[in-house]
Design an enzyme around this catalytic site. Structure first.
Site, mmCIF file in Angstrom:
data_model
loop_
_atom_site.group_PDB
_atom_site.id
_atom_site.type_symbol
_atom_site.label_atom_id
_atom_site.label_comp_id
_atom_site.label_asym_id
_atom_site.label_seq_id
_atom_site.Cartn_x
_atom_site.Cartn_y
_atom_site.Cartn_z
ATOM 1 N N HIS A 17 0.767 -1.162 -0.102
ATOM 2 C CA HIS A 17 -0.049 -0.057 0.079
ATOM 3 C C HIS A 17 1.210 1.238 -0.037
ATOM 4 O O HIS A 17 0.561 2.107 -0.778
ATOM 5 C CB HIS A 17 -0.857 0.172 1.309
ATOM 6 C CG HIS A 17 -1.785 -1.060 1.434
ATOM 7 N ND1 HIS A 17 -2.007 -1.725 2.293
ATOM 8 C CD2 HIS A 17 -2.976 -1.440 0.566
ATOM 9 C CE1 HIS A 17 -3.057 -2.805 2.511
ATOM 10 N NE2 HIS A 17 -3.423 -2.441 1.195
ATOM 11 N N LYS A 41 -16.880 -6.872 4.866
ATOM 12 C CA LYS A 41 -15.619 -7.630 5.536
ATOM 13 C C LYS A 41 -15.365 -7.441 6.917
ATOM 14 O O LYS A 41 -15.900 -6.363 7.679
ATOM 15 C CB LYS A 41 -14.360 -6.535 4.896
ATOM 16 C CG LYS A 41 -14.077 -7.020 3.276
ATOM 17 C CD LYS A 41 -12.478 -6.626 3.189
ATOM 18 C CE LYS A 41 -12.147 -7.338 1.631
ATOM 19 N NZ LYS A 41 -11.005 -6.795 1.255
ATOM 20 N N ARG A 90 -2.049 -6.481 -8.405
ATOM 21 C CA ARG A 90 -1.023 -7.323 -8.275
ATOM 22 C C ARG A 90 -1.226 -8.518 -9.286
ATOM 23 O O ARG A 90 -0.363 -8.383 -10.078
ATOM 24 C CB ARG A 90 -1.327 -7.824 -6.630
ATOM 25 C CG ARG A 90 -0.728 -7.034 -5.720
ATOM 26 C CD ARG A 90 -1.099 -7.475 -4.547
ATOM 27 N NE ARG A 90 -2.604 -7.228 -4.242
ATOM 28 C CZ ARG A 90 -3.205 -7.289 -3.136
ATOM 29 N NH1 ARG A 90 -2.727 -7.637 -2.236
ATOM 30 N NH2 ARG A 90 -4.629 -7.348 -3.291
ATOM 31 N N SER A 128 -2.721 -7.912 2.818
ATOM 32 C CA SER A 128 -3.044 -7.864 4.395
ATOM 33 C C SER A 128 -3.547 -9.217 4.802
ATOM 34 O O SER A 128 -2.896 -9.542 5.999
ATOM 35 C CB SER A 128 -4.026 -6.740 4.608
ATOM 36 O OG SER A 128 -3.842 -5.550 4.061
#
Ligand code: ADP
Length: 168
Positions: A17, A41, A90, A128
């Site tokens: 990040h 989430k 990514r 994460s």
């Protein structure tokens, strides 16, 4: 002033990040890092904890503002007069989700553009969730998250483990 918003869960912030934020700063006068209070989430850190960590790490850094928001991103952007969303990419699996989000946001707010930045090699594997798994299993996340994040994560996981033990 050219501003972009970089929204995400940041649960917790990683060097991946940070890389996107720092590269964004070279293109925009201001990068607004926006911590989302995402209903779908289950996060490890609360929205305030996630924002506080980022604030602490970017304290005094010009061109970075840290906020948190709930509800629709485009509504928050419209209130702030920001029209550009910055997101990182990514893998191919990121693409599908990001594509849907970008299309959805476009449908909701025609004036909003989403810009993608491809991860840099050494960060491509960092997420994460992987970091949480490594730390939960007793591994070191050095080089993946700042020391402050690793410390907070260890503390958080210790509290969670204690709560599970108590519940048994
Ligand atoms: P979200 O729940 O919104 O996906 P994340 O905190 O997981 O929030 O990610 C925020 C943004 O940062 C996403 O666009 C994600 O693809 C990007 N991102 C996360 N990790 C990396 C990384 N290592 N390299 C580049 N971009 C990343």
């Amino acid at each position: 002033m050219k501003s972009a918003i970089y929204p995400g869960s940041f649960d917790p912030l990683t060097y991946g990040h940070i890389n996107i934020i720092n590269r964004g700063r070279k293109i925009f006068d201001r990068v607004v890092v926006a911590v989302a209070g995402n209903m779908s989430k289950n996060t490890t850190f609360t929205i305030d904890e996630r924002a506080d960590i980022i604030r602490e790490l970017f304290r005094g850094v010009k061109g970075v503002e840290v906020v948190s928001f709930r509800g629709l991103l485009v509504n928050y952007m419209s209130r702030r007069g920001i029209r550009t969303i910055l997101r990182g990419l990514r893998t191919f699996s990121d693409f599908e989700y990001e594509f849907q989000m970008a299309m959805g946001n476009k449908k909701l707010a025609q004036e909003v553009e989403t810009l993608f930045m491809i991860t840099e090699g050494e960060y491509s594997y960092i997420s994460s969730s992987i970091i949480k798994e490594i730390v939960a299993l007793g591994g070191s996340a050095r080089g993946m998250v700042p020391p402050l994040v690793e410390k907070q994560l260890r503390g958080k996981l210790r509290v969670e483990r204690a709560a599970v033990r108590r519940g048994r």
